[in-house]
Design a protein around this motif. Structure first.
Motif, mmCIF file in Angstrom:
data_model
loop_
_atom_site.group_PDB
_atom_site.id
_atom_site.type_symbol
_atom_site.label_atom_id
_atom_site.label_comp_id
_atom_site.label_asym_id
_atom_site.label_seq_id
_atom_site.Cartn_x
_atom_site.Cartn_y
_atom_site.Cartn_z
ATOM 1 N N ALA A 151 0.830 -1.206 0.000
ATOM 2 C CA ALA A 151 0.000 0.000 0.000
ATOM 3 C C ALA A 151 0.862 1.254 0.000
ATOM 4 C CB ALA A 151 -0.937 -0.005 1.204
ATOM 5 N N VAL A 152 1.948 1.236 0.764
ATOM 6 C CA VAL A 152 2.847 2.393 0.803
ATOM 7 C C VAL A 152 3.503 2.599 -0.561
ATOM 8 C CG1 VAL A 152 5.007 3.269 1.785
ATOM 9 C CG2 VAL A 152 3.243 2.326 3.277
ATOM 10 N N ILE A 153 3.943 1.516 -1.177
ATOM 11 C CA ILE A 153 4.567 1.615 -2.502
ATOM 12 C C ILE A 153 3.560 2.130 -3.536
ATOM 13 C CG2 ILE A 153 5.553 0.249 -4.397
ATOM 14 C CD1 ILE A 153 6.900 -1.466 -2.201
ATOM 15 N N ALA A 154 2.330 1.633 -3.476
ATOM 16 C CA ALA A 154 1.298 2.083 -4.413
ATOM 17 C C ALA A 154 0.979 3.569 -4.203
ATOM 18 C CB ALA A 154 0.039 1.241 -4.240
ATOM 19 N N ALA B 116 3.831 5.589 -5.620
ATOM 20 C CA ALA B 116 3.773 5.596 -7.084
ATOM 21 C C ALA B 116 2.673 6.531 -7.582
ATOM 22 C CB ALA B 116 3.538 4.178 -7.601
ATOM 23 N N ALA B 117 1.535 6.548 -6.892
ATOM 24 C CA ALA B 117 0.437 7.429 -7.292
ATOM 25 C C ALA B 117 0.832 8.895 -7.130
ATOM 26 C CB ALA B 117 -0.807 7.118 -6.469
ATOM 27 N N VAL B 118 1.478 9.222 -6.017
ATOM 28 C CA VAL B 118 1.922 10.603 -5.806
ATOM 29 C C VAL B 118 2.969 10.980 -6.844
ATOM 30 C CG1 VAL B 118 3.171 12.125 -4.225
ATOM 31 C CG2 VAL B 118 1.347 10.671 -3.358
ATOM 32 N N GLY B 119 3.906 10.079 -7.117
ATOM 33 C CA GLY B 119 4.919 10.347 -8.135
ATOM 34 C C GLY B 119 4.312 10.562 -9.507
ATOM 35 N N TRP C 33 4.481 13.966 -11.653
ATOM 36 C CA TRP C 33 5.024 13.904 -13.012
ATOM 37 C C TRP C 33 4.013 14.474 -14.020
ATOM 38 C CZ3 TRP C 33 3.245 11.088 -17.248
ATOM 39 C CH2 TRP C 33 4.080 11.108 -18.386
ATOM 40 N N ALA C 34 2.748 14.073 -13.874
ATOM 41 C CA ALA C 34 1.712 14.569 -14.798
ATOM 42 C C ALA C 34 1.548 16.068 -14.677
ATOM 43 C CB ALA C 34 0.394 13.859 -14.525
ATOM 44 N N PHE C 35 1.557 16.592 -13.457
ATOM 45 C CA PHE C 35 1.437 18.033 -13.270
ATOM 46 C C PHE C 35 2.633 18.757 -13.882
ATOM 47 C CE2 PHE C 35 2.412 21.857 -10.770
ATOM 48 C CZ PHE C 35 1.263 22.589 -11.026
ATOM 49 N N ALA C 36 3.845 18.274 -13.622
ATOM 50 C CA ALA C 36 5.047 18.920 -14.156
ATOM 51 C C ALA C 36 5.052 18.877 -15.681
ATOM 52 C CB ALA C 36 6.294 18.248 -13.595
#
Length: 92
Positions: free
Chosen positions: A71-74, A77-80, A84-87
């Motif tokens: 769950a922490v890894i997911a 990854a979602a935050v990353g 990335w999409a915003f940048a």
């Protein structure tokens, strides 16, 4: 098994048995102000909610450590991906 110990009265309740109208009005005002303070104190309510969420997360981690790591890894990854999409959209 009944207990003779008095039940504590919440701060937002008006005690029963007050016959004096002035004392009753004071008790009602005190209870009303306490209720407003409880409802309007957003930082305290948020702190309580966060503490409860942390307790739930720790209990989940103790029950399912592998699932907690996943769950922490997911979540990371979602935050990353969101960053990335915003940048990417901002740079175009």
């Amino acid at each position: 098994m009944s207990s003779d110990a008095p039940v504590p009265l919440p701060r937002t309740a008006v005690p029963l048995g007050i016959t004096d109208p002035v004392e009753r009005a004071r008790a009602e005002l005190k209870a009303t102000l306490a209720a407003i303070e409880v409802k309007a104190n957003v930082p305290r309510r948020l702190a309580v909610t966060i503490d409860e969420s942390i307790d739930k997360a720790r209990a989940f981690q103790r029950r399912n450590p592998a699932l907690a790591v996943a769950a922490v890894i997911a979540a990371a990854a979602a935050v990353g991906a969101a960053v990335w999409a915003f940048a990417r959209s901002y740079s175009r």
